[in-house]
Write a protein that holds these residues in place. Sequence first.
Motif, short mmCIF file in Angstrom:
data_model
loop_
_atom_site.label_atom_id
_atom_site.label_comp_id
_atom_site.label_asym_id
_atom_site.label_seq_id
_atom_site.Cartn_x
_atom_site.Cartn_y
_atom_site.Cartn_z
N UNK A 40 0.85 -1.19 0.00
CA UNK A 40 0.00 0.00 0.00
C UNK A 40 0.89 1.24 0.00
N UNK A 41 0.61 2.14 -0.95
CA UNK A 41 1.42 3.36 -1.07
C UNK A 41 0.52 4.50 -1.53
N UNK A 42 0.50 5.59 -0.75
CA UNK A 42 -0.32 6.76 -1.07
C UNK A 42 -1.79 6.42 -1.28
N UNK A 43 -2.30 5.46 -0.51
CA UNK A 43 -3.71 5.12 -0.59
C UNK A 43 -4.08 4.13 -1.67
N UNK A 44 -3.11 3.68 -2.47
CA UNK A 44 -3.37 2.70 -3.51
C UNK A 44 -2.72 1.37 -3.13
#
Length: 204
Positions: A40-44
């Motif tokens: 998970x990175x920046x909400x994605x």
Amino acid sequence: MSYNKRYIPIKAVPVPVQCTTKRIRPIILSKTSKNAPLLIHNGFSYIIDRRNDEKIFWKCEHARKYACHGRLHTDLSNIFIKTVGDHENHTGNPRSGPIRQYYERLQGESQQNQTNPHNILTQRNISDPDEVHIQLPSNENLKRNIRRWRQEDNAVSTPANINFPIIPNKYRRTTRDTIFFRKDTGPGSNRLLIFFTDEQQNIM
């Protein structure tokens, strides 16, 4: 006829430039509902697409559903390198990371702690922030998840003696999806099982 040209000096006035910064959130490692690695990175959220000897190539978990072209590259230790492409057809959720982590911790505690689901939820909810709680389903729904996880865990039989035929898959890799099981000499009184991670191998 001649004209006198008069030059008027013009003073340069600095124009303020508005700069916007985008907050980059740290990478969160979690798992999918099928126990596969999820990043998970920046909400994605991303799942593994492929890998080589140097990198892991992750694709958006909605790559098929939304034809999303969002991609992310990490090294083999899951250290962020760069993002590639955009998530054109859907938006991210900055709270998805904490929610995934909540379910992962709840599943781990439900498998390690055999107390009733109500007590597990009470203990789990004490240490989590309110912004996570408001996005969770009802306690009854969470209790059903706990019971289902326990049934799935019990379905994988734990070896009871040295002559078991194969190593169950859940013992072959770590929770970070790195190789843990290395060698099995086969059933017998002198059977030898070897487990270690790459990091442990470098230490030895």
